[in-house]
Design a protein around this motif. Structure first.
Motif, PDB file in Angstrom:
ATOM      1  N   THR A  52       0.806  -1.216   0.000  1.00  0.00           N
ATOM      2  CA  THR A  52       0.000   0.000   0.000  1.00  0.00           C
ATOM      3  C   THR A  52       0.840   1.267   0.000  1.00  0.00           C
ATOM      4  N   PHE A  53       1.772   1.399   0.910  1.00  0.00           N
ATOM      5  CA  PHE A  53       2.524   2.645   1.034  1.00  0.00           C
ATOM      6  C   PHE A  53       3.548   2.805  -0.087  1.00  0.00           C
ATOM      7  N   LEU A  54       4.054   1.691  -0.620  1.00  0.00           N
ATOM      8  CA  LEU A  54       4.949   1.764  -1.766  1.00  0.00           C
ATOM      9  C   LEU A  54       4.184   2.262  -2.991  1.00  0.00           C
ATOM     10  N   ARG A  55       2.980   1.745  -3.201  1.00  0.00           N
ATOM     11  CA  ARG A  55       2.162   2.195  -4.339  1.00  0.00           C
ATOM     12  C   ARG A  55       1.756   3.654  -4.160  1.00  0.00           C
ATOM     13  N   LEU A  56       1.412   4.043  -2.934  1.00  0.00           N
ATOM     14  CA  LEU A  56       1.076   5.439  -2.661  1.00  0.00           C
ATOM     15  C   LEU A  56       2.254   6.338  -3.030  1.00  0.00           C
ATOM     16  N   THR A  57       3.461   5.928  -2.655  1.00  0.00           N
ATOM     17  CA  THR A  57       4.673   6.691  -2.977  1.00  0.00           C
ATOM     18  C   THR A  57       4.847   6.806  -4.491  1.00  0.00           C
ATOM     19  N   GLU A  58       4.656   5.709  -5.212  1.00  0.00           N
ATOM     20  CA  GLU A  58       4.771   5.739  -6.672  1.00  0.00           C
ATOM     21  C   GLU A  58       3.767   6.705  -7.288  1.00  0.00           C
ATOM     22  N   LEU A  59       2.532   6.690  -6.797  1.00  0.00           N
ATOM     23  CA  LEU A  59       1.501   7.576  -7.335  1.00  0.00           C
ATOM     24  C   LEU A  59       1.804   9.036  -7.017  1.00  0.00           C
ATOM     25  N   VAL A  60       2.289   9.298  -5.819  1.00  0.00           N
ATOM     26  CA  VAL A  60       2.655  10.666  -5.453  1.00  0.00           C
ATOM     27  C   VAL A  60       3.769  11.167  -6.376  1.00  0.00           C
ATOM     28  N   ARG A  61       4.789  10.342  -6.573  1.00  0.00           N
ATOM     29  CA  ARG A  61       5.905  10.754  -7.438  1.00  0.00           C
ATOM     30  C   ARG A  61       5.430  10.984  -8.869  1.00  0.00           C
ATOM     31  N   THR A  62       4.506  10.159  -9.355  1.00  0.00           N
ATOM     32  CA  THR A  62       3.954  10.339 -10.695  1.00  0.00           C
ATOM     33  C   THR A  62       3.251  11.687 -10.810  1.00  0.00           C
ATOM     34  N   HIS A  63       2.583  12.108  -9.737  1.00  0.00           N
ATOM     35  CA  HIS A  63       1.834  13.358  -9.779  1.00  0.00           C
ATOM     36  C   HIS A  63       2.708  14.606  -9.698  1.00  0.00           C
ATOM     37  N   PHE A  64       4.008  14.434  -9.430  1.00  0.00           N
ATOM     38  CA  PHE A  64       4.895  15.589  -9.505  1.00  0.00           C
ATOM     39  C   PHE A  64       5.111  15.994 -10.952  1.00  0.00           C
ATOM     40  N   GLY A  65       4.769  15.085 -11.869  1.00  0.00           N
ATOM     41  CA  GLY A  65       4.849  15.388 -13.297  1.00  0.00           C
ATOM     42  C   GLY A  65       6.236  15.792 -13.738  1.00  0.00           C
ATOM     43  N   ARG A  66       6.323  16.936 -14.407  1.00  0.00           N
ATOM     44  CA  ARG A  66       7.599  17.391 -14.935  1.00  0.00           C
ATOM     45  C   ARG A  66       8.636  17.607 -13.842  1.00  0.00           C
ATOM     46  N   SER A  67       8.174  17.960 -12.645  1.00  0.00           N
ATOM     47  CA  SER A  67       9.129  18.213 -11.564  1.00  0.00           C
ATOM     48  C   SER A  67       9.691  16.917 -10.983  1.00  0.00           C
ATOM     49  N   ALA A  68       9.257  15.761 -11.520  1.00  0.00           N
ATOM     50  CA  ALA A  68       9.784  14.481 -11.032  1.00  0.00           C
ATOM     51  C   ALA A  68      11.295  14.401 -11.212  1.00  0.00           C
ATOM     52  N   GLU A  69      11.819  15.136 -12.197  1.00  0.00           N
ATOM     53  CA  GLU A  69      13.264  15.143 -12.405  1.00  0.00           C
ATOM     54  C   GLU A  69      13.993  15.836 -11.270  1.00  0.00           C
ATOM     55  N   THR A  70      13.323  16.769 -10.605  1.00  0.00           N
ATOM     56  CA  THR A  70      13.936  17.490  -9.490  1.00  0.00           C
ATOM     57  C   THR A  70      13.354  17.056  -8.150  1.00  0.00           C
ATOM     58  N   GLY A  71      12.347  16.215  -8.175  1.00  0.00           N
ATOM     59  CA  GLY A  71      11.705  15.764  -6.936  1.00  0.00           C
ATOM     60  C   GLY A  71      10.520  16.637  -6.575  1.00  0.00           C
ATOM     61  N   GLY A  72      10.083  16.520  -5.363  1.00  0.00           N
ATOM     62  CA  GLY A  72       8.939  17.286  -4.897  1.00  0.00           C
ATOM     63  C   GLY A  72       8.804  17.107  -3.397  1.00  0.00           C
ATOM     64  N   ALA A  73       7.662  17.479  -2.888  1.00  0.00           N
ATOM     65  CA  ALA A  73       7.442  17.364  -1.449  1.00  0.00           C
ATOM     66  C   ALA A  73       5.973  17.079  -1.182  1.00  0.00           C
ATOM     67  N   VAL A  74       5.721  16.386  -0.087  1.00  0.00           N
ATOM     68  CA  VAL A  74       4.363  16.181   0.387  1.00  0.00           C
ATOM     69  C   VAL A  74       4.281  16.717   1.806  1.00  0.00           C
ATOM     70  N   GLU A  75       3.123  17.232   2.129  1.00  0.00           N
ATOM     71  CA  GLU A  75       2.869  17.669   3.494  1.00  0.00           C
ATOM     72  C   GLU A  75       1.921  16.651   4.100  1.00  0.00           C
ATOM     73  N   ILE A  76       2.291  16.125   5.247  1.00  0.00           N
ATOM     74  CA  ILE A  76       1.476  15.124   5.927  1.00  0.00           C
ATOM     75  C   ILE A  76       1.032  15.693   7.259  1.00  0.00           C
ATOM     76  N   ARG A  77      -0.280  15.687   7.481  1.00  0.00           N
ATOM     77  CA  ARG A  77      -0.845  16.121   8.759  1.00  0.00           C
ATOM     78  C   ARG A  77      -1.460  14.911   9.434  1.00  0.00           C
ATOM     79  N   ALA A  78      -0.930  14.600  10.598  1.00  0.00           N
ATOM     80  CA  ALA A  78      -1.440  13.457  11.357  1.00  0.00           C
ATOM     81  C   ALA A  78      -0.990  13.587  12.805  1.00  0.00           C
ATOM     82  N   HIS A  79      -1.817  13.113  13.696  1.00  0.00           N
ATOM     83  CA  HIS A  79      -1.483  13.059  15.119  1.00  0.00           C
ATOM     84  C   HIS A  79      -1.111  14.429  15.678  1.00  0.00           C
ATOM     85  N   GLY A  80      -1.779  15.470  15.208  1.00  0.00           N
ATOM     86  CA  GLY A  80      -1.545  16.820  15.699  1.00  0.00           C
ATOM     87  C   GLY A  80      -0.268  17.466  15.182  1.00  0.00           C
TER      88      GLY A  80
END
Length: 109
Positions: A52-80
């Motif tokens: 599950t989390f590996l596939r989630l990571t793959e999908l997130v990276r795919t959604h960076f689109g053109r910036s996938a060459e430089t990477g990207g960032a996700v913001e995670i809000r959990a547990h306060g």
């Protein structure tokens, strides 16, 4: 399972692949936002299977689109807490997946 709000197109793919289910009327306990990208969100319950989390990571990276060459960032809000996780283009997907899982699930599980 953990209820997570995330971009709806990623949520739809995870549900279609059997890695998540729609939680019905309850709200999310965590949120994933792709930094710098705007998207409609949907709440799903992630199944905590081995892929599950590996596939989630793959999908997130795919959604960076053109910036996938430089990477990207996700913001995670959990547990306060709110954490921005930088994902370099050359990051090991398994390492990123484990970090996302740790942030979403927390220390107590």
């Amino acid at each position: 399972m953990i209820a997570v709000a995330m971009p709806s197109d990623i949520a739809d793919l995870l549900v279609a692949e059997g890695l998540a289910i729609r939680p019905g009327g309850r709200g999310s306990t965590a949120e994933i936002t792709l930094v710098g990208l705007q998207a409609l969100t949907a709440t799903i319950s992630l199944l905590q299977g081995p892929d599950t989390f590996l596939r989630l990571t793959e999908l997130v990276r795919t959604h960076f689109g053109r910036s996938a060459e430089t990477g990207g960032a996700v913001e995670i809000r959990a547990h306060g807490a709110r954490v921005t996780l930088e994902i370099p283009a050359d990051a090991d997907p398994l390492t990123v997946a484990r970090r996302i899982q740790e942030l979403l699930i927390g220390d107590d599980e």
